[in-house]
Motif scaffolding. Structure first.
Motif, PDB file in Angstrom:
ATOM      1  N   SER A 117     -14.175  -4.720  -2.837  1.00 46.72           N
ATOM      2  CA  SER A 117     -13.599  -3.630  -3.606  1.00 46.72           C
ATOM      3  C   SER A 117     -14.345  -3.423  -4.923  1.00 46.72           C
ATOM      4  CB  SER A 117     -12.118  -3.949  -3.853  1.00 46.72           C
ATOM      5  OG  SER A 117     -11.565  -3.006  -4.714  1.00 46.72           O
ATOM      6  N   THR A 155     -18.908   6.678   3.035  1.00 47.69           N
ATOM      7  CA  THR A 155     -18.166   6.292   4.238  1.00 47.69           C
ATOM      8  C   THR A 155     -18.881   6.836   5.481  1.00 47.69           C
ATOM      9  OG1 THR A 155     -16.661   8.147   3.879  1.00 47.69           O
ATOM     10  CG2 THR A 155     -15.879   6.006   3.204  1.00 47.69           C
TER      11      THR A 155
ATOM     12  N   THR B 160     -14.757   5.523   7.313  1.00 48.86           N
ATOM     13  CA  THR B 160     -13.601   5.533   6.410  1.00 48.86           C
ATOM     14  C   THR B 160     -12.678   4.368   6.725  1.00 48.86           C
ATOM     15  OG1 THR B 160     -13.753   7.937   6.266  1.00 48.86           O
ATOM     16  CG2 THR B 160     -11.678   6.950   5.584  1.00 48.86           C
ATOM     17  N   HIS B 164     -12.104   1.225   4.105  1.00 45.65           N
ATOM     18  CA  HIS B 164     -10.758   0.997   3.558  1.00 45.65           C
ATOM     19  C   HIS B 164     -10.195  -0.355   3.974  1.00 45.65           C
ATOM     20  CE1 HIS B 164     -10.781   5.265   2.393  1.00 45.65           C
ATOM     21  NE2 HIS B 164     -10.052   4.776   1.408  1.00 45.65           N
ATOM     22  N   TRP B 168     -11.870  -0.977   0.101  1.00 43.05           N
ATOM     23  CA  TRP B 168     -12.126   0.193  -0.738  1.00 43.05           C
ATOM     24  C   TRP B 168     -10.795   0.754  -1.221  1.00 43.05           C
ATOM     25  CZ3 TRP B 168     -16.929   3.577   0.104  1.00 43.05           C
ATOM     26  CH2 TRP B 168     -17.118   4.400  -1.009  1.00 43.05           C
ATOM     27  N   SER B 171      -7.011   6.336  -1.288  1.00 41.49           N
ATOM     28  CA  SER B 171      -6.447   6.831  -0.043  1.00 41.49           C
ATOM     29  C   SER B 171      -7.539   7.338   0.883  1.00 41.49           C
ATOM     30  CB  SER B 171      -5.486   7.963  -0.399  1.00 41.49           C
ATOM     31  OG  SER B 171      -5.397   8.877   0.642  1.00 41.49           O
ATOM     32  N   HIS B 172      -7.208   7.359   2.172  1.00 41.11           N
ATOM     33  CA  HIS B 172      -8.061   8.000   3.167  1.00 41.11           C
ATOM     34  C   HIS B 172      -8.356   9.436   2.786  1.00 41.11           C
ATOM     35  CE1 HIS B 172      -6.625   5.319   6.696  1.00 41.11           C
ATOM     36  NE2 HIS B 172      -7.701   4.841   6.135  1.00 41.11           N
TER      37      HIS B 172
END
Lengths: 187, 187
Positions: A117, A155, B160, B164, B168, B171-172
């Motif tokens: 992160s 992404t 994505t 995530h 990460w 939000s998506h």
């Protein structure tokens, strides 16, 4: 006599080279220690787990590789050729595969997610800065904002690399990463 | 007495449920066998490796989940809301995490890449068919072609999800998957 700092640096340098050639499963603490000229327990003492060191070494290299992007940007004539050029450059970074491995590792290890992160936040903020400056200098704009463009870009790069390395036939160029940036000449 | 076909089916069903709750590392041949009510050697006899079964079970479920997309499409008013709706639906598919695990597994196993490649080809051809029909029916178009739009869409969904799940933040919805489709009302 080597100091703590020298030891850390040797381990980091050795790991940085090894992640480029090895999957996380192939890379052992022993191999890193041998390459760094230290004892295995020094590796774990300085970096915690082997997976943690894998992630650190991959992202360190990746962040260095992204320094190529501004050079590519300078020669692009319009927003579309700029977007295509940075997508192509990002996909060809030699540190992309170890970064994908690092992301995959972190999915099931919460203690690595904190680390990942932090690196992704750094990647995002540097990329936003670079994209923001480029757009201002060139008189272009990101239709949905610089932050969204940056996140979409990375992404999409990660997903393209993941899918192709997993067996998706065809070229990287079939994927329209550039479109996700939604760049255009400013009104 | 159970036939070969029943055995295969039991193993498939058990694996299909187990991949939804387990990472490839957590899932053992023994657990699959217990859940299916068969002997461990029957699992490997019918499906080869455990990883191969993981990939088969994940993609079987994933391809079934994609059947939701046409329903979502029907209620969308314009190309942008359509693109946003299918991106959101794709990202919320419960079979997306095991598919990401399958892609990650295949990166370092050439024999799995052949399998993954087949499933991705199927995903792509079904998606192209669906997108092509939707565009024709609605009078929309994909600026860079249906094939490119489809491939960009899925790689963006995979990236994505990967980023995530790896940590990460955010939000998506920060990711503009819809933009990669480059849809617009036909001229």
């Amino acid at each position: 006599m080597s100091t703590h700092r020298d030891t850390r640096m040797s381990i980091r340098t050795a790991a940085g080279a090894l992640v480029m050639e090895n999957t996380p499963a192939e890379l052992t603490v022993k191999r890193i220690a041998t390459a760094a000229g230290v004892f295995p327990n020094q590796v774990t003492h300085h970096f915690g787990s082997k997976d943690r060191l894998y992630v650190d070494a991959s992202f360190a290299r990746f962040l260095r590789d992204t320094a190529r992007l501004p050079r590519v940007a300078r020669t692009a004539r319009g927003p579309e050729s700029f977007a295509t050029a940075i997508a192509r450059t990002a996909l060809s970074m030699p540190s992309l595969p170890p970064v994908i491995s690092s992301l995959a590792l972190a999915r099931h290890q919460p203690e690595l997610q904190v680390v990942v992160s932090g690196y992704l936040r750094l990647l995002l903020s540097r990329s936003e800065h670079f994209l923001g400056e480029t757009l201002t200098a060139r008189g272009w704009q990101a239709k949905h904002g610089v932050r969204r463009a940056t996140k979409t870009f990375w992404t999409s790069v990660f997903g393209t690399a993941l899918a192709h390395e997993a067996g998706w036939a065809g070229s990287h160029l079939d994927v329209d990463i550039a479109a996700g940036l939604s760049l255009q000449v400013a009104d």
